[in-house]
Motif scaffolding. Structure first.
Motif, mmCIF file in Angstrom:
data_model
loop_
_atom_site.group_PDB
_atom_site.id
_atom_site.type_symbol
_atom_site.label_atom_id
_atom_site.label_comp_id
_atom_site.label_asym_id
_atom_site.label_seq_id
_atom_site.Cartn_x
_atom_site.Cartn_y
_atom_site.Cartn_z
ATOM 1 N N VAL A 69 -24.360 30.977 192.085
ATOM 2 C CA VAL A 69 -23.008 30.823 192.619
ATOM 3 C C VAL A 69 -22.861 29.409 193.177
ATOM 4 C CG1 VAL A 69 -21.349 31.633 194.332
ATOM 5 C CG2 VAL A 69 -22.839 33.267 193.174
ATOM 6 N N GLY A 70 -21.725 28.772 192.883
ATOM 7 C CA GLY A 70 -21.514 27.394 193.290
ATOM 8 C C GLY A 70 -21.596 26.436 192.120
ATOM 9 N N GLY A 71 -22.002 26.954 190.945
ATOM 10 C CA GLY A 71 -22.008 26.165 189.726
ATOM 11 C C GLY A 71 -20.657 26.308 189.027
ATOM 12 N N THR A 72 -20.687 26.859 187.806
ATOM 13 C CA THR A 72 -19.426 27.106 187.105
ATOM 14 C C THR A 72 -18.567 28.110 187.860
ATOM 15 O OG1 THR A 72 -20.550 26.697 185.001
ATOM 16 C CG2 THR A 72 -18.419 27.814 184.899
ATOM 17 N N VAL A 73 -19.202 29.063 188.512
ATOM 18 C CA VAL A 73 -18.510 30.142 189.223
ATOM 19 C C VAL A 73 -18.734 29.971 190.727
ATOM 20 C CG1 VAL A 73 -18.246 32.632 189.477
ATOM 21 C CG2 VAL A 73 -18.935 31.668 187.271
ATOM 22 N N GLY A 74 -17.654 30.073 191.493
ATOM 23 C CA GLY A 74 -17.761 29.975 192.945
ATOM 24 C C GLY A 74 -16.807 30.938 193.619
ATOM 25 N N TYR A 75 -16.866 30.954 194.936
ATOM 26 C CA TYR A 75 -15.930 31.797 195.677
ATOM 27 C C TYR A 75 -15.528 31.109 196.974
ATOM 28 C CZ TYR A 75 -19.745 33.358 198.797
ATOM 29 O OH TYR A 75 -20.774 33.411 199.708
ATOM 30 N N GLN A 76 -14.409 31.568 197.517
ATOM 31 C CA GLN A 76 -13.890 31.013 198.763
ATOM 32 C C GLN A 76 -13.215 32.140 199.544
ATOM 33 O OE1 GLN A 76 -11.265 27.712 198.122
ATOM 34 N NE2 GLN A 76 -11.106 27.179 200.295
ATOM 35 N N VAL A 77 -13.730 32.392 200.741
ATOM 36 C CA VAL A 77 -13.136 33.352 201.656
ATOM 37 C C VAL A 77 -12.988 32.661 203.011
ATOM 38 C CG1 VAL A 77 -14.192 35.307 200.447
ATOM 39 C CG2 VAL A 77 -15.358 34.304 202.408
ATOM 40 N N ARG A 78 -12.388 33.340 203.962
ATOM 41 C CA ARG A 78 -12.220 32.751 205.278
ATOM 42 C C ARG A 78 -13.580 32.443 205.905
ATOM 43 N NH1 ARG A 78 -9.212 36.215 209.872
ATOM 44 N NH2 ARG A 78 -11.049 37.472 209.429
ATOM 45 N N PHE A 79 -13.753 31.205 206.345
ATOM 46 C CA PHE A 79 -14.955 30.720 207.018
ATOM 47 C C PHE A 79 -16.178 30.596 206.105
ATOM 48 C CE2 PHE A 79 -12.908 33.251 210.625
ATOM 49 C CZ PHE A 79 -12.133 32.169 211.034
ATOM 50 N N GLU A 80 -16.017 30.782 204.801
ATOM 51 C CA GLU A 80 -17.177 30.706 203.915
ATOM 52 C C GLU A 80 -16.734 30.331 202.510
ATOM 53 O OE1 GLU A 80 -20.791 33.556 202.212
ATOM 54 O OE2 GLU A 80 -19.163 34.421 203.381
ATOM 55 N N GLU A 81 -17.479 29.426 201.881
ATOM 56 C CA GLU A 81 -17.205 29.118 200.482
ATOM 57 C C GLU A 81 -18.479 28.653 199.787
ATOM 58 O OE1 GLU A 81 -15.707 24.627 199.887
ATOM 59 O OE2 GLU A 81 -14.210 25.923 200.838
ATOM 60 N N ARG A 82 -18.542 28.943 198.505
ATOM 61 C CA ARG A 82 -19.631 28.467 197.640
ATOM 62 C C ARG A 82 -18.947 27.828 196.426
ATOM 63 N NH1 ARG A 82 -24.424 31.405 198.027
ATOM 64 N NH2 ARG A 82 -25.187 30.074 196.307
ATOM 65 N N ILE A 83 -18.563 26.590 196.591
ATOM 66 C CA ILE A 83 -17.850 25.848 195.558
ATOM 67 C C ILE A 83 -18.592 24.549 195.311
ATOM 68 C CG2 ILE A 83 -15.662 24.732 194.914
ATOM 69 C CD1 ILE A 83 -15.352 27.724 195.169
ATOM 70 N N GLY A 84 -18.750 24.174 194.055
ATOM 71 C CA GLY A 84 -19.417 22.925 193.713
ATOM 72 C C GLY A 84 -18.536 22.041 192.854
ATOM 73 N N PRO A 85 -18.997 20.849 192.534
ATOM 74 C CA PRO A 85 -18.195 19.927 191.717
ATOM 75 C C PRO A 85 -17.945 20.427 190.301
ATOM 76 C CG PRO A 85 -20.426 19.067 192.074
ATOM 77 C CD PRO A 85 -20.264 20.240 192.983
ATOM 78 N N ARG A 86 -18.778 21.351 189.814
ATOM 79 C CA ARG A 86 -18.602 21.881 188.457
ATOM 80 C C ARG A 86 -17.821 23.186 188.422
ATOM 81 N NH1 ARG A 86 -22.294 23.813 185.706
ATOM 82 N NH2 ARG A 86 -23.847 24.269 187.301
ATOM 83 N N THR A 87 -17.398 23.690 189.573
ATOM 84 C CA THR A 87 -16.765 25.011 189.629
ATOM 85 C C THR A 87 -15.433 25.018 188.887
ATOM 86 O OG1 THR A 87 -17.836 25.492 191.748
ATOM 87 C CG2 THR A 87 -15.918 26.826 191.147
ATOM 88 N N GLN A 88 -15.326 25.916 187.919
ATOM 89 C CA GLN A 88 -14.101 26.092 187.137
ATOM 90 C C GLN A 88 -13.512 27.492 187.284
ATOM 91 O OE1 GLN A 88 -13.212 22.826 186.453
ATOM 92 N NE2 GLN A 88 -12.505 23.604 184.471
ATOM 93 N N LEU A 89 -14.342 28.449 187.680
ATOM 94 C CA LEU A 89 -13.893 29.827 187.882
ATOM 95 C C LEU A 89 -14.099 30.159 189.354
ATOM 96 C CD1 LEU A 89 -12.921 32.599 186.946
ATOM 97 C CD2 LEU A 89 -15.255 33.087 186.161
ATOM 98 N N ARG A 90 -13.002 30.355 190.055
ATOM 99 C CA ARG A 90 -13.065 30.486 191.509
ATOM 100 C C ARG A 90 -12.480 31.835 191.935
ATOM 101 N NH1 ARG A 90 -11.700 25.667 195.474
ATOM 102 N NH2 ARG A 90 -12.003 24.563 193.501
ATOM 103 N N PHE A 91 -13.304 32.661 192.588
ATOM 104 C CA PHE A 91 -12.842 33.920 193.163
ATOM 105 C C PHE A 91 -12.423 33.650 194.609
ATOM 106 C CE2 PHE A 91 -15.335 35.242 189.590
ATOM 107 C CZ PHE A 91 -14.785 36.442 189.163
ATOM 108 N N VAL A 92 -11.214 34.069 194.967
ATOM 109 C CA VAL A 92 -10.706 33.814 196.316
ATOM 110 C C VAL A 92 -10.005 35.065 196.842
ATOM 111 C CG1 VAL A 92 -10.344 31.370 195.772
ATOM 112 C CG2 VAL A 92 -8.413 32.957 195.611
#
Length: 400
Positions: A69-92
């Motif tokens: 998690v944090g590569g092509t696929v990441g997520y973002q919630v309140r107070f927490e995120e796993r997002i990287g420069p390559r992230t294209q699919l984001r669950f929020v």
């Protein structure tokens, strides 16, 4: 779900909007988003109703494509995120999407938005859908996909320009559903007796119990301590106030059998490993508010047939399952097919405040799937005008 992926992609090549119906366990949350990612050039955003579903879905999709998690696929919630420069699919979560629309109303760089488990009809999901439909006037190429297991698809398809509706049969295993007669006993006692019944029937899998709130979970935990200890079960709670590590402990496989006491956070988008039995109280805490006091409240109420179906489906995702509903079958028959949308029963002042921040002064400037009640809109406008009277004067000056 994989069987209809070619149809999904073919549809989205010709029309920007799509409604997908698939039963619990069909794989729509984890299979559809990466497939759509291969269709578009920009990012794909997936809206989930809860933080736990957001984290678990991102983790599962990343695992399926062989990444962290944090590569092509990441997520973002309140107070927490796993997002990287390559992230294209984001669950929020839906609230994150609302804030994104506040700061970036054109959603630059995003080519598709998927609204998962839309049957829950939270305020933020209805707002997101209305704003996305508005955005398509200036960005007609952006894709909008609405997904659910228990959705009434026809009204949403009409709302999205009579878009196509695709259905998947899924892979839900057989379920044995029983109802208990009415009982005046406390809810925690009814749960304990249901656990004893399942154990007496030599049930060997994990048991997931749906309760209306944290207080009921704590009482049931105390009531079931003895039976859990005697049968070697690990009793765990699962709700939104727990830390991610505590939630993972309930969700992920363990050596021991588990008795999981959960709120409706476990109702959709989430597979709790090893669950083959569900005990359903038929209750949930439902957000509403009093128009007389203007104070939001959480009231315990009966869930709809759609929610009951979602809960039952948790038991049939990995093998044949059993469902014990702690209410009579006649009670089930009298329940509404679907829960009423939050926009029809909630305080709208926060919604209106968000719209004003987007320079949208009135709710009727948007095309809503369900029009907000006029009285609730008026109450929200009066409240905001009392808090910020200069805003009212500014709007009056502009109108003049």
């Amino acid at each position: 779900m994989d069987a209809i992926l070619p149809e999904i992609l073919a549809s989205l090549r010709h029309t920007p909007n799509l409604v997908i119906e698939a039963p619990p366990g069909a794989g729509k949350t984890t299979r559809v988003p990466p497939a759509i990612l291969g269709l578009v050039n920009g990012e794909v955003i997936v809206l989930e109703p809860r933080r736990i579903a957001t984290r678990m879905a991102a983790r599962r999709v990343a695992w399926e494509i062989g990444e962290e998690v944090g590569g092509t696929v990441g997520y973002q919630v309140r107070f927490e995120e796993r997002i990287g420069p390559r992230t294209q699919l984001r669950f929020v979560t839906e609230g994150i999407m609302t804030r994104r629309l506040l700061t970036d109303p054109m959603l630059m760089g995003i080519d598709a938005v998927i609204l998962d488990e839309f049957h829950e009809r939270n305020l933020d999901s209805d707002l997101a859908l209305a704003l996305l439909k508005r955005l398509q006037r200036t960005r007609p190429e952006i894709r909008i996909v609405v997904m659910s297991a228990t959705l009434n698809a026809a009204p949403i398809a009409r709302y999205l320009g009579d878009c196509p509706v695709l259905r998947s049969e899924g892979r839900l295993f057989g379920l044995s559903i029983s109802h208990t007669p009415y009982s005046p006993e406390p809810l925690q006692v009814q749960v304990r007796k249901a656990v004893e019944l399942l154990n007496a029937e030599q049930h060997s899998g994990n048991i997931l119990t749906f309760l209306p709130g944290v207080a009921e979970i704590r009482r049931t935990m105390r009531e079931c301590e003895t039976i859990a200890r005697q049968t070697g079960m690990l009793a765990l709670s699962l709700h939104g106030d727990l830390s991610p590590a505590e939630q993972d402990r309930a969700m992920l496989p363990t050596a021991e059998r588990k008795l999981i006491l959960a709120t409706n956070v476990a109702e959709s988008s989430v597979t709790v490993e090893g669950v083959t039995a569900v005990i359903d109280s038929g209750l949930a805490r439902i957000a509403t508010y009093s128009p007389w006091s203007g104070i939001p409240t959480l009231q315990i109420g009966r869930v709809s047939k759609a929610s009951s179906t979602q809960r039952a489906g948790r038991a049939g995702r990995t093998g044949p399952g059993q469902v014990v509903r702690l209410y009579p079958e006649e009670d089930y028959g009298m329940r509404p097919d679907h829960d009423s949308p939050e926009i029809a029963r909630a305080d709208l002042s926060q919604l209106l405040l968000s719209l004003r921040a987007m320079k949208i002064e009135h709710l009727d400037e948007l095309d809503w799937l369900d029009v907000p009640p006029a009285e609730a809109v008026q109450n929200a406008e009066l409240l905001l005008d009392r808090i910020h009277p200069h805003d009212r004067k500014d709007r009056a000056g502009v109108a003049a």
